[in-house]
Design an enzyme around this catalytic site. Structure first.
Site, PDB file in Angstrom:
ATOM      1  N   ASP A  23       0.887  -1.167   0.000  1.00  0.00           N
ATOM      2  CA  ASP A  23       0.000   0.000   0.000  1.00  0.00           C
ATOM      3  C   ASP A  23       0.919   1.210   0.000  1.00  0.00           C
ATOM      4  OD1 ASP A  23      -1.613   2.135   0.622  1.00  0.00           O
ATOM      5  OD2 ASP A  23      -2.592   1.182   2.335  1.00  0.00           O
ATOM      6  N   ASP A  65      -4.153  -1.789  -2.125  1.00  0.00           N
ATOM      7  CA  ASP A  65      -2.841  -2.428  -2.321  1.00  0.00           C
ATOM      8  C   ASP A  65      -2.491  -2.581  -3.787  1.00  0.00           C
ATOM      9  OD1 ASP A  65      -2.223  -2.951   0.446  1.00  0.00           O
ATOM     10  OD2 ASP A  65      -3.903  -4.347   0.383  1.00  0.00           O
ATOM     11  N   ASP A 143      -7.809  -7.742   0.943  1.00  0.00           N
ATOM     12  CA  ASP A 143      -7.588  -6.412   1.531  1.00  0.00           C
ATOM     13  C   ASP A 143      -8.374  -6.296   2.828  1.00  0.00           C
ATOM     14  OD1 ASP A 143      -6.417  -3.877   1.659  1.00  0.00           O
ATOM     15  OD2 ASP A 143      -8.186  -2.919   0.805  1.00  0.00           O
ATOM     16  N   TYR A 245       1.831   0.196  15.124  1.00  0.00           N
ATOM     17  CA  TYR A 245       0.859   0.048  14.050  1.00  0.00           C
ATOM     18  C   TYR A 245       1.082   1.105  12.976  1.00  0.00           C
ATOM     19  CZ  TYR A 245      -3.548  -0.141  11.551  1.00  0.00           C
ATOM     20  OH  TYR A 245      -4.490  -0.241  10.567  1.00  0.00           O
ATOM     21  N   LYS A 248      -1.803  -2.107   7.421  1.00  0.00           N
ATOM     22  CA  LYS A 248      -2.267  -3.472   7.444  1.00  0.00           C
ATOM     23  C   LYS A 248      -1.344  -4.398   6.694  1.00  0.00           C
ATOM     24  CE  LYS A 248      -6.430  -3.146   8.456  1.00  0.00           C
ATOM     25  NZ  LYS A 248      -6.298  -2.142   7.528  1.00  0.00           N
ATOM     26  N   ASP A 250      -2.317  -6.845   4.676  1.00  0.00           N
ATOM     27  CA  ASP A 250      -3.251  -7.531   3.788  1.00  0.00           C
ATOM     28  C   ASP A 250      -2.530  -8.602   2.970  1.00  0.00           C
ATOM     29  OD1 ASP A 250      -5.225  -5.511   4.528  1.00  0.00           O
ATOM     30  OD2 ASP A 250      -4.015  -4.186   3.285  1.00  0.00           O
ATOM     31  N   SER A 259      -4.941 -31.545 -12.266  1.00  0.00           N
ATOM     32  CA  SER A 259      -4.066 -32.687 -12.595  1.00  0.00           C
ATOM     33  C   SER A 259      -3.165 -33.100 -11.426  1.00  0.00           C
ATOM     34  CB  SER A 259      -3.190 -32.377 -13.815  1.00  0.00           C
ATOM     35  OG  SER A 259      -3.944 -31.798 -14.835  1.00  0.00           O
TER      36      SER A 259
HETATM   37  C1  F6R Z   1      -6.089   0.799   6.372  1.00  0.00           C
HETATM   38  C2  F6R Z   1      -7.389   0.589   6.949  1.00  0.00           C
HETATM   39  C3  F6R Z   1      -8.216   1.696   7.465  1.00  0.00           C
HETATM   40  C4  F6R Z   1      -7.475   2.658   8.374  1.00  0.00           C
HETATM   41  C5  F6R Z   1      -8.416   3.779   8.826  1.00  0.00           C
HETATM   42  C6  F6R Z   1      -7.680   4.852   9.600  1.00  0.00           C
HETATM   43  O1  F6R Z   1      -5.702  -0.245   5.546  1.00  0.00           O
HETATM   44  O2  F6R Z   1      -7.844  -0.492   6.982  1.00  0.00           O
HETATM   45  O3  F6R Z   1      -9.350   1.177   8.111  1.00  0.00           O
HETATM   46  O4  F6R Z   1      -6.953   1.975   9.472  1.00  0.00           O
HETATM   47  O5  F6R Z   1      -9.010   4.394   7.702  1.00  0.00           O
HETATM   48  O6  F6R Z   1      -6.661   5.320   8.789  1.00  0.00           O
HETATM   49  P1  F6R Z   1      -5.749   6.582   9.124  1.00  0.00           P
HETATM   50  O7  F6R Z   1      -5.129   6.301  10.464  1.00  0.00           O
HETATM   51  O8  F6R Z   1      -4.766   6.603   7.995  1.00  0.00           O
HETATM   52  O9  F6R Z   1      -6.647   7.778   9.155  1.00  0.00           O
HETATM   53 MG    MG Z   2      -4.061   1.893   3.200  1.00  0.00          MG
HETATM   54 MG    MG Z   3      -4.778  -2.595   2.076  1.00  0.00          MG
END
Ligand code: F6R
Ligand code: MG
Ligand code: MG
Length: 382
Positions: A23, A65, A143, A245, A248, A250, A259
């Protein structure tokens, strides 16, 4: 989307398929990948193919992604291939920054490439194998979820006779398969055989936030080489790499079919029943995984719900003939309807478990900062 060429003559040579994803900026928010980023990736991978490094490639997206599917003869962990992916993600990040896309460059955790992309943020699933006369490959891309989300479907595909009829009625699959399972917390692995050790396998992989299936191999009696994987799953955990953190992990997976291996329809069948996975909204919620066609590769409902795409290919002398949009089938509409129903039910719980993840799985989110604010107001009780 892809630039696959005409099918050619079969050679039985070894081919490596590498799927590397990151991502590097969402549009808008964390919902999908902007076309400019995919165009840049296509340009770079085409140059690499023209220069002879790649045999073929296909650029796709799963939600936010960017997915780089590449075929080549360099083997797994090849520095040139990993560097190509890294440089491509950096170039896409540059565009994402210019457009001020959300979370530009978020999965690139290191400043400079140092030999192998593993541990640097992007997710990777790659395998080398001898190309058969017909070599069907399914590329799964998820995702808003975690690598353990593949445990249930991969188990069903390669070990559950209620899913895979071939385990019962195809003599070349009767002996079952060998599972390589990683303990992603302790950085160790174990090989277990199905069906003999099915209960041990389930004891581990049912705990999907810790034990994840990394690869599946054929066993003695299979027409396929025993040391060449038939499935591989990305197991990178961004929070273990970064210590906090940042996004993600993903996951993606490559699964070979037919076969002596599960048929295409047996590979897709586990997704007809939307099971629960973690990773929805802020990486902190459980929700159903929804199998979607490419046109629905956009996560907008509560940043989800978690979804899975399946791109089908036939490999021909390393060429990626495809993709076929495998969940673009009326037969998966009921799974999508059911996933929506389960999503509604889970959402009714709001901030409560089991919709929200248990505390231990949220240690790496922003929740500890919230708790710190009220820490001093706690009083001891007897
Ligand atoms: C990212 C995701 C979203 C973010 C959420 C908060 O892959 O799944 O749910 O965690 O939108 O994002 P931020 O912290 O970037 O505002
Ligand atoms: Mg993202
Ligand atoms: Mg993602």
């Amino acid at each position: 989307m892809c630039d696959s060429q005409e099918a050619g003559e079969m050679t039985g040579e070894k081919v490596t398929v590498s799927l590397i994803k990151a991502d590097v900026g969402g549009f808008p928010g964390h919902s999908t990948v902007r076309e400019e980023l995919k165009k840049e990736a296509e340009k770079r991978l085409k140059e690499a193919r023209d220069a002879g490094l790649l045999i073929d490639y296909c650029v796709m997206n799963a939600g936010d992604d960017l997915q780089l599917l590449m075929s080549h003869r360099k083997g797994v962990d090849a520095e040139e291939i990993h560097k190509l992916a890294w440089d491509t993600f950096e170039a896409a990040t540059k565009i994402a920054k210019e457009l001020k896309l959300h979370g530009a460059g978020q999965d690139l955790l290191k400043d400079a490439f140092s030999g192998n992309i593993r541990g640097m943020g992007p997710g990777i699933a790659e395998m080398e194998f001898t190309e058969r006369g017909s070599e069907p490959l399914v590329v799964f891309m998820m995702d808003k979820t975690e690598p353990g989300a593949f445990n249930l479907p991969i188990f069903r595909i390669f070990a559950d006779p209620f899913n895979t009829a071939g385990l019962v009625i195809d003599p070349t699959m009767h002996q079952g398969f060998r599972f390589e399972i990683w303990d992603i917390k302790e950085h160790r692995r174990v090989f277990l055989d199905a069906p003999e050790e099915m209960h041990e396998i389930l004891a581990l992989i049912g705990a999907k936030s810790r034990y994840v299936i990394k690869r599946v191999f054929p066993k003695e009696g299979s027409p396929l080489p025993k040391d060449e994987p038939v499935a591989v799953i990305s197991t990178e955990k961004l929070f273990f790499i970064a210590g906090k953190y940042i996004g993600k992990d993903d996951p993606v997976a490559l699964v070979r079919a037919q076969s002596g291996l599960p048929a295409l329809g047996e590979v897709l069948e586990p997704f007809a029943r939307p099971f629960l996975v973690s990773g929805w909204m802020r990486g902190s919620h459980n929700g159903p995984i929804m199998p979607v066609p490419f046109k629905y590769s956009k996560c907008t409902r509560f940043d989800g719900p978690p979804r899975v795409l399946a791109a089908g290919f036939q490999i021909s002398n390393g060429r990626l003939v495809g993709p076929a949009d495998l969940f673009d089938d009326v037969a998966f509409e009921e799974a999508r309807r059911r996933a929506n129903e389960v999503a509604n039910y889970m959402r009714e719980h709001g901030p409560f478990e089991p919709h929200r993840l248990p505390l231990e799985e949220m240690e790496y989110t922003t929740l500890p900062d919230v708790l710190k604010k009220i820490e001093s107001r706690f009083e001891k009780v007897d």
